[in-house]
Design a protein around this motif. Structure first.
Motif, PDB file in Angstrom:
ATOM      1  N   ASN A 101       0.816  -1.250  -0.050  1.00 50.49           N
ATOM      2  CA  ASN A 101       0.085   0.282  -0.270  1.00 50.49           C
ATOM      3  C   ASN A 101       0.783   1.480   0.279  1.00 50.49           C
ATOM      4  O   ASN A 101      -0.033   2.248  -0.807  1.00 50.49           O
ATOM      5  CB  ASN A 101      -0.962  -0.062   0.726  1.00 50.49           C
ATOM      6  CG  ASN A 101      -1.729   1.045   1.044  1.00 50.49           C
ATOM      7  OD1 ASN A 101      -2.915   1.492   0.233  1.00 50.49           O
ATOM      8  ND2 ASN A 101      -1.547   1.916   1.998  1.00 50.49           N
ATOM      9  N   ASN A 102       1.972   1.176   0.900  1.00 51.33           N
ATOM     10  CA  ASN A 102       2.997   2.283   0.776  1.00 51.33           C
ATOM     11  C   ASN A 102       2.955   3.450  -0.885  1.00 51.33           C
ATOM     12  O   ASN A 102       2.986   3.565  -0.972  1.00 51.33           O
ATOM     13  CB  ASN A 102       4.250   2.146   1.449  1.00 51.33           C
ATOM     14  CG  ASN A 102       3.050   2.253   3.601  1.00 51.33           C
ATOM     15  OD1 ASN A 102       2.391   2.815   3.855  1.00 51.33           O
ATOM     16  ND2 ASN A 102       4.389   1.305   3.816  1.00 51.33           N
ATOM     17  N   PRO A 103       4.618   1.969  -1.380  1.00 51.73           N
ATOM     18  CA  PRO A 103       4.242   2.075  -2.237  1.00 51.73           C
ATOM     19  C   PRO A 103       3.634   2.748  -3.281  1.00 51.73           C
ATOM     20  O   PRO A 103       3.550   3.530  -4.245  1.00 51.73           O
ATOM     21  CB  PRO A 103       5.394   1.587  -3.167  1.00 51.73           C
ATOM     22  CG  PRO A 103       5.119   0.326  -1.970  1.00 51.73           C
ATOM     23  CD  PRO A 103       4.890   0.779  -0.873  1.00 51.73           C
ATOM     24  N   ALA A 104       2.305   2.150  -3.294  1.00 52.52           N
ATOM     25  CA  ALA A 104       1.063   2.181  -4.796  1.00 52.52           C
ATOM     26  C   ALA A 104       0.961   3.734  -4.173  1.00 52.52           C
ATOM     27  O   ALA A 104       0.536   3.709  -5.122  1.00 52.52           O
ATOM     28  CB  ALA A 104       0.664   0.864  -4.533  1.00 52.52           C
ATOM     29  N   ALA A 105       0.646   3.902  -2.916  1.00 53.16           N
ATOM     30  CA  ALA A 105      -0.041   5.388  -2.868  1.00 53.16           C
ATOM     31  C   ALA A 105       0.496   6.151  -2.878  1.00 53.16           C
ATOM     32  O   ALA A 105       0.214   7.691  -3.615  1.00 53.16           O
ATOM     33  CB  ALA A 105      -0.407   5.066  -1.286  1.00 53.16           C
ATOM     34  N   ALA A 106       2.365   5.938  -2.921  1.00 53.62           N
ATOM     35  CA  ALA A 106       3.125   7.042  -3.170  1.00 53.62           C
ATOM     36  C   ALA A 106       2.621   7.476  -4.832  1.00 53.62           C
ATOM     37  O   ALA A 106       3.215   8.537  -4.963  1.00 53.62           O
ATOM     38  CB  ALA A 106       5.253   6.961  -2.898  1.00 53.62           C
ATOM     39  N   ALA A 107       3.504   6.278  -5.551  1.00 53.19           N
ATOM     40  CA  ALA A 107       2.792   5.996  -6.865  1.00 53.19           C
ATOM     41  C   ALA A 107       2.048   7.451  -7.484  1.00 53.19           C
ATOM     42  O   ALA A 107       1.684   7.901  -8.203  1.00 53.19           O
ATOM     43  CB  ALA A 107       2.779   4.707  -6.929  1.00 53.19           C
ATOM     44  N   VAL A 108       0.595   6.508  -6.647  1.00 45.98           N
ATOM     45  CA  VAL A 108      -0.838   7.117  -6.935  1.00 45.98           C
ATOM     46  C   VAL A 108      -0.906   8.707  -6.874  1.00 45.98           C
ATOM     47  O   VAL A 108      -1.010   9.997  -7.980  1.00 45.98           O
ATOM     48  CB  VAL A 108      -1.829   7.219  -6.637  1.00 45.98           C
ATOM     49  CG1 VAL A 108      -2.762   7.296  -6.439  1.00 45.98           C
ATOM     50  CG2 VAL A 108      -1.878   5.465  -6.377  1.00 45.98           C
ATOM     51  N   ARG A 109       0.289   9.635  -5.263  1.00 46.09           N
ATOM     52  CA  ARG A 109       0.398  10.333  -5.420  1.00 46.09           C
ATOM     53  C   ARG A 109       1.272  11.536  -6.596  1.00 46.09           C
ATOM     54  O   ARG A 109       0.673  12.491  -6.609  1.00 46.09           O
ATOM     55  CB  ARG A 109       0.804  10.889  -4.281  1.00 46.09           C
ATOM     56  CG  ARG A 109      -0.074  10.469  -2.746  1.00 46.09           C
ATOM     57  CD  ARG A 109      -0.038  11.432  -1.640  1.00 46.09           C
ATOM     58  NE  ARG A 109       1.635  10.511  -1.218  1.00 46.09           N
ATOM     59  CZ  ARG A 109       1.326   9.494  -0.172  1.00 46.09           C
ATOM     60  NH1 ARG A 109       0.470   8.700   0.087  1.00 46.09           N
ATOM     61  NH2 ARG A 109       2.984   8.722  -0.294  1.00 46.09           N
ATOM     62  N   ALA A 110       1.857  10.914  -6.550  1.00 47.74           N
ATOM     63  CA  ALA A 110       3.242  11.584  -7.536  1.00 47.74           C
ATOM     64  C   ALA A 110       2.984  11.304  -8.814  1.00 47.74           C
ATOM     65  O   ALA A 110       3.027  12.324  -9.394  1.00 47.74           O
ATOM     66  CB  ALA A 110       4.557  10.697  -7.824  1.00 47.74           C
ATOM     67  N   THR A 111       1.937  10.693  -9.790  1.00 49.10           N
ATOM     68  CA  THR A 111       1.410  10.598 -11.214  1.00 49.10           C
ATOM     69  C   THR A 111       0.498  12.250 -10.911  1.00 49.10           C
ATOM     70  O   THR A 111       0.197  12.249 -11.940  1.00 49.10           O
ATOM     71  CB  THR A 111       0.216   8.629 -11.438  1.00 49.10           C
ATOM     72  OG1 THR A 111       1.024   8.569 -11.057  1.00 49.10           O
ATOM     73  CG2 THR A 111      -0.013   9.390 -12.534  1.00 49.10           C
ATOM     74  N   ALA A 112      -0.538  11.655  -9.804  1.00 48.41           N
ATOM     75  CA  ALA A 112      -1.018  13.347  -9.895  1.00 48.41           C
ATOM     76  C   ALA A 112      -0.592  14.448  -9.913  1.00 48.41           C
ATOM     77  O   ALA A 112      -0.639  15.651 -10.686  1.00 48.41           O
ATOM     78  CB  ALA A 112      -2.150  13.491  -8.461  1.00 48.41           C
ATOM     79  N   ALA A 113       0.786  14.504  -9.052  1.00 48.06           N
ATOM     80  CA  ALA A 113       1.482  15.210  -8.719  1.00 48.06           C
ATOM     81  C   ALA A 113       1.956  15.808 -10.167  1.00 48.06           C
ATOM     82  O   ALA A 113       1.977  17.014 -10.511  1.00 48.06           O
ATOM     83  CB  ALA A 113       2.074  15.708  -7.471  1.00 48.06           C
TER      84      ALA A 113
END
Length: 499
Positions: free
Chosen positions: A170-182
């Motif tokens: 969950n941690n890296p997946a959530a980070a990837a989602v946040r980074a993609t939006a940014a």
């Protein structure tokens, strides 16, 4: 070893507790069907051989042993008349593999009453049909119960591992989602800034030089290395001062981004030298979007690499695409198990790896060894929890003679001396009710000893408990295969006497 045949006396046979309730006719039939045999000191039968005879001690002394690793370990010694061994499960027929579960030798001149296994089975079924049914029910019921609870143990472990893996993913997946939006937002701003620059007073040469700087900036971001907190603070101050002096808006926001990307005042000076002063703020702003974009892409790459690594570890742990029996790297198995259990160890338990990387690969059932590692790590984590929740788990590998050693050492309170002889017993547990089945170490013992012909042992004092697994470096039969004997029972004091 073959013994000599001696006369059989029904009266003498009837004095043994197994046969003392039989009639004269039944005793006569026993003597006719069986035989009395005398043995000199030495072996009688060997573990693993077909179980062809049922032995009852008349006089003398016997010693029984089990093979553990490359050694024969004596499990019982008796001179009690009437104790028995050999084909004790012959009445079960082909439903159970009929082999000797131990090795028997006599330590002095000894006489046995010996019945062929088939005859023993026939007499049991004929004379004691109800007892046979009861014994069959007890035997298969016990196996079914143990299998069911063993399956529950595996499901509990799987649930725990799944929860930990879900958390880790969950941690890296959530980070990837946040980074993609940014990233999407930064790219949109970069397009807008590029349009503003294109409409501004930039010459063709200035734009070309600015694009060249952009390329060099992206390369520099890729090679950026971490700074100490003090170095980071000093560089951010210097970059902020430079940006403010050159009229760049939002200097305090842009400076940390530049510093994180490995950029400094010297780089800003190169940018200033490439463009006129009046367009410098716009050029620096455009380059800041480039830097942010590169950093976000790096974050996405790191996150997805982490996800890929976790999936690979889960695949290595489960061995879903591997042969059940193969030559395996123990360190790969340990690493995948530790990664799968990282949610359990958490930040309060320091995990130390002391691997001897020169050790060879070993013939093994990797998925089942991973189950052993899981059980031993889980016990270590629980022990450290009893000691306050903070401690160290050390996983060490080494060579010990012709075997490979894997050691799990924890700084928990230790295993009390009074229960050390029981920790490998089925259903024995020190965990609170509902927290353990008591089969983890029993299953581990069976996998290591029965299936891999290895050894598992315990050394424990308060603050230093070590479970040590020793595995043969070569296949036991030399042909690259190992027998599947996981269901074989742990050593028990056989021959047995009725209670």
């Amino acid at each position: 070893m073959s013994g000599r045949v001696l006369p059989c006396s029904p009266r003498e046979i009837g004095s043994l507790f197994l046969f003392e309730e039989l009639s004269d006719e039944q005793l006569g039939r026993l003597c006719a069907a069986g035989r009395v045999m005398g043995f000199e000191p030495g072996p009688v039968y060997a573990e693993g051989e077909p179980a062809t005879c049922f032995y009852v001690l008349i006089e003398g002394a016997v010693a029984l042993s089990r093979r553990v690793g490359g050694d024969d370990v004596e499990v019982v010694r008796s001179a009690q008349r009437g104790v028995y061994g050999g084909a004790v499960q012959a009445y079960l027929g082909d439903r159970v593999r009929q082999v000797y579960n131990n090795s028997m030798r006599v330590t002095e001149p000894t006489r046995f009453f010996v019945l062929p296994a088939d005859t023993f089975a026939d007499i049991m079924r004929e004379w004691f049909p109800m007892a046979v049914h009861l014994l069959e029910g007890l035997f298969f019921g016990s196996k079914s119960t143990q299998a069911a609870i063993g399956q529950r143990e595996r499901l509990l472990a799987l649930g725990s591992l799944s929860a930990g893996l879900t958390h880790e993913l969950n941690n890296p997946a959530a980070a990837a989602v946040r980074a993609t939006a940014a990233l999407r937002e930064r790219v949109a701003k970069m397009r807008h800034k590029l349009a503003v620059i294109a409409e501004g007073p930039f010459s063709r040469d200035q734009l070309a030089h600015l694009i060249e700087i952009q390329e060099r900036t992206a390369e520099r971001v890729a090679k950026a290395h971490s700074l100490s907190p003090l170095e980071t603070a000093d560089r951010e101050d210097a970059v902020t001062d430079w940006l403010e002096e050159h009229g760049v808006a939002g200097a305090w926001q842009a400076a940390p981004v530049f510093v994180q990307a490995g950029l400094d005042v010297d780089w800003l000076e190169q940018v200033a030298a490439a463009v006129d002063e009046e367009i410098l703020p716009g050029a620096v702003g455009w380059l800041s979007y480039t830097v942010e974009t590169e950093l976000l892409m790096d974050e996405i790459a790191d996150s997805t690499t982490r996800v890929s690594g976790l999936v690979a570890a889960a695949k290595q742990y489960s061995q879903l695409d591997r042969a059940p029996y193969q030559v395996a790297d123990v360190h790969e198995l340990l690493d995948s198990t530790l990664l799968m259990l990282s949610g359990k160890t958490g930040p309060r338990i320091e995990v130390v790896k002391k691997y001897d990387r020169t050790l060879p690969r070993v013939p093994a059932y990797p998925a089942e060894l991973n189950q052993v590692w899981t059980n031993l790590i889980d016990n270590a984590v629980a022990a450290i929890g009893y000691a306050g929740g903070e401690g160290t788990l050390t996983v060490r590998t080494a060579r010990e003679g012709d075997r490979l050693l894997v050691e799990f050492r924890d700084t928990g309170p230790g295993v009390p001396p009074e229960i050390r002889d029981r920790i490998f017993d089925p259903f024995f547990t020190t965990k609170p009710v509902g927290r353990g089945t008591g089969l983890g170490l029993d299953i581990s013992w069976r996998i290591v000893v029965n299936k891999h012909h290895g050894t598992i042992r315990l050394e424990s004092v308060p603050g230093d408990t070590r479970f040590q697994v020793l595995l043969p470096l070569t296949a036991p039969d030399g042909d690259g295969t190992a027998p599947d004997t996981t269901s074989a029972p742990a050593p028990s004091p056989v021959p047995e006497e009725p209670a």
